[in-house]
Design a protein around this motif. Structure first.
Motif, PDB file in Angstrom:
ATOM      1  N   LEU A   1       0.840  -1.191   0.000  1.00 23.45           N
ATOM      2  CA  LEU A   1       0.000   0.000   0.000  1.00 23.45           C
ATOM      3  C   LEU A   1       0.879   1.247   0.000  1.00 23.45           C
ATOM      4  CD1 LEU A   1      -2.840   1.305   0.268  1.00 23.45           C
ATOM      5  CD2 LEU A   1      -2.510   1.203   2.756  1.00 23.45           C
TER       6      LEU A   1
ATOM      7  N   THR B   1      -0.953  -1.011  -4.454  1.00 23.25           N
ATOM      8  CA  THR B   1      -2.221  -0.295  -4.320  1.00 23.25           C
ATOM      9  C   THR B   1      -1.907   1.141  -3.918  1.00 23.25           C
ATOM     10  OG1 THR B   1      -3.444  -2.279  -3.664  1.00 23.25           O
ATOM     11  CG2 THR B   1      -4.384  -0.153  -3.035  1.00 23.25           C
TER      12      THR B   1
ATOM     13  N   ARG C   1      -3.299   4.728  -2.512  1.00 19.33           N
ATOM     14  CA  ARG C   1      -4.424   5.312  -1.779  1.00 19.33           C
ATOM     15  C   ARG C   1      -4.260   6.821  -1.753  1.00 19.33           C
ATOM     16  NH1 ARG C   1      -5.714   2.734   3.794  1.00 19.33           N
ATOM     17  NH2 ARG C   1      -3.847   3.873   4.498  1.00 19.33           N
TER      18      ARG C   1
ATOM     19  N   SER D   1     -12.149  -1.336   7.133  1.00 21.35           N
ATOM     20  CA  SER D   1     -11.152  -0.483   6.475  1.00 21.35           C
ATOM     21  C   SER D   1      -9.723  -0.840   6.832  1.00 21.35           C
ATOM     22  CB  SER D   1     -11.416   0.988   6.821  1.00 21.35           C
ATOM     23  OG  SER D   1     -11.358   1.184   8.231  1.00 21.35           O
TER      24      SER D   1
ATOM     25  N   TYR E   1      -6.716  -2.337   5.794  1.00 27.39           N
ATOM     26  CA  TYR E   1      -6.208  -2.812   4.513  1.00 27.39           C
ATOM     27  C   TYR E   1      -5.505  -4.159   4.665  1.00 27.39           C
ATOM     28  CZ  TYR E   1      -3.591  -3.020   0.127  1.00 27.39           C
ATOM     29  OH  TYR E   1      -3.069  -3.426  -1.078  1.00 27.39           O
TER      30      TYR E   1
ATOM     31  N   ASP F   1     -10.388  -5.486   4.755  1.00 25.66           N
ATOM     32  CA  ASP F   1     -10.603  -4.661   3.560  1.00 25.66           C
ATOM     33  C   ASP F   1      -9.601  -5.144   2.519  1.00 25.66           C
ATOM     34  OD1 ASP F   1     -10.955  -2.709   1.649  1.00 25.66           O
ATOM     35  OD2 ASP F   1     -10.628  -1.008   2.985  1.00 25.66           O
TER      36      ASP F   1
END
Length: 484
Positions: free
Chosen positions: A40, A80, A82, A177, A179, A183
């Motif tokens: 992330l 990913t 964000r 949420s 991650y 999520d």
């Protein structure tokens, strides 16, 4: 026959017919591996800066067997990203491939100059450093390569990743949420593997007509993985990053789940479903209740009662009571259709004469291309980088009526730089799965779209609209428009 059932049977039949690999049956499955979670990169935590490197590599989809691939910051797929609504994302993309590429922010409402379409070319060894404003509600978007006539092979090779937009409203709903814990980002792809278990990019008339379909399902780059999840409510961010295959997602024990978001963000309220269609390029967020602590699998349903295994979930811990869901998720105002500026009609067509060969196994990462234009068209014309097909006024709302000539197969139709709502399907009310704000819609009969144009697009880098079967896009089923 009810409209939703009629539509689903058509989609299932075509998905099954087009999904037979040239290389034979499904690849035998080894012992399941744990679901990998992409790293992330939170732009706010990094001072608004994101570094991406498009690079070739090798990936072992099956132990001990390496396939030629490509990825961002690694050998396959990408991290990913964000971003927070109201911020700016300062991106530096370096191209280490041996051919041109681009990075398209699919789902972001941004000006065309930073959209990453085929006009935003990054040459080998060059860098692209756009400043991307984020001015939209929370959503699950993605980013992927979008070079002229090479989108199919580059995305297939692995140049794709998930992009999450978050905002204060979404955070206040207290949805799952964490991650990678409750999520989960799930990048769904089907790939073709030969008898030696190496990934190949099939090329031939069937692939040109129907798009590339594979004989194995991957989730985050792994065949049919297993994900440990909490015994409770789990949020799944589904991205169909395949080149062409339509997925019809369900849980193998037939449990219901709650659909909460489309490509354009949260729905107005949760919708209880047992199956959800997801065409190439589409995204959805669903909540699955594992509070009973029973393992379950995700499958893609197909024709004749068959199903394609996707992955399994193994709840951890003892059973718990079911978590409550918010009754309302999001609110937005839709412009009245009667006040739209104008109506446009677009006709998608397949089956014209192919110009040029089908390509070989050369090019980036060993992935060949289709190597031709003109087999697929919009309004009777194949895509031309030098031609502006539509001119739209900034701030207008319009109705776009999109149909497919002959309805030979469904086409996932995508428009850059906008969100739209489905007004009608086949002259009737939209089906359940049409609701919400969208950027990609399945065209298996005439659909009316209410489109809002809020982002500028100039002559030098116009926006695209196209079929998201990537081989159709590469071979001409694409147009471009300005917004000023």
């Amino acid at each position: 026959m009810p409209q939703g059932i009629r539509r689903r049977s058509l989609l299932q039949g075509l998905s099954g017919a087009a999904g037979v690999s040239l290389l034979g049956g499904a690849v035998a499955q080894d012992a399941p591996r744990r679901l990998p979670i992409p790293p992330l990169l939170d732009a706010r935590a990094q001072g608004g800066r994101i570094e991406l490197v498009a690079q070739p590599g090798e990936t072992e989809f099956w132990p001990g067997v390496a396939s030629a691939t490509a990825g961002y910051n690694g050998s396959y797929l990408g991290p990913t990203l964000r971003v927070h609504s109201g911020d700016e994302m300062r991106v530096r993309v370096t191209n280490q491939l041996q051919e041109d590429t681009t990075v398209h922010w699919h789902g972001l409402l941004v000006p065309s100059a930073v959209d990453g379409g085929p006009h935003n070319t990054i040459a080998p060894g060059a860098r692209w450093e756009p400043v991307v404003p984020v001015r939209q509600a929370a959503t699950t978007a993605w980013y992927h390569a979008h070079p002229h006539m090479r989108t199919g092979p580059q995305v297939y090779a692995g140049l794709a990743g998930m992009l999450i937009v978050t905002d204060a409203h979404e955070q206040g709903l207290r949805l799952p949420s964490r991650y990678g814990v409750d999520d989960l980002p799930l990048v769904l792809q089907d790939k073709a593997f030969g008898r030696d278990r190496r990934m190949v990019y099939p090329s031939g008339h069937m692939q040109a007509m129907h798009g590339v379909h594979g004989n194995a399902m991957l989730v985050n780059g792994v065949p049919q993985p297993v994900a440990p999840v909490p015994a409770g409510l789990v949020r799944l961010r589904l991205l169909n990053a395949g080149n062409a295959r339509l997925l019809d997602i369900a849980v193998d024990d037939n449990r219901a789940f709650h659909w909460i978001a489309t490509e354009g963000g949260l729905l107005r309220e949760p919708v209880s479903l047992r199956r959800l269609s997801l065409a190439a390029g589409q995204r959805a967020e669903i909540l699955v209740d594992f509070s009973d602590a029973r393992p379950a699998g995700m499958v893609s349903l197909a024709a004749q009662g068959r199903s394609l295994p996707v992955m399994r979930f193994e709840p951890q811990g003892a059973a718990t009571s079911a978590a409550a869901l918010p009754a309302r998720l999001a609110q937005w105002e839709s412009p009245p259709a009667a006040r739209t500026a104008r109506r446009r009609r677009l006709v998608l067509a397949s089956g014209g004469m192919m110009m040029g060969g089908m390509g070989g196994m050369g090019g980036m990462g060993g992935m060949g291309g289709m190597g031709g234009m003109g087999m697929h068209t919009i309004d009777g014309r194949p895509f031309d980088m030098r031609r502006i097909d539509q001119r739209v006024r900034l701030g207008d709302a319009e109705i776009w009526e999109v149909t497919a000539d002959g309805m030979v197969m469904p086409h996932p139709f995508h428009i850059h730089g906008v969100h739209f709502e489905v007004l009608s399907r086949g002259g009737q009310a939209p089906v359940v799965e049409d609701q919400g704000r969208r950027d990609t819609v399945i065209v298996d009969e005439t659909v009316e779209l209410l489109v809002r144009f809020t982002q500028p697009a100039g002559e030098r880098a116009p926006f695209m609209y196209h079929c998201h079967i990537l081989e159709h896009e590469d071979m001409g089923m694409m147009g471009q428009f300005t917004v000023a």
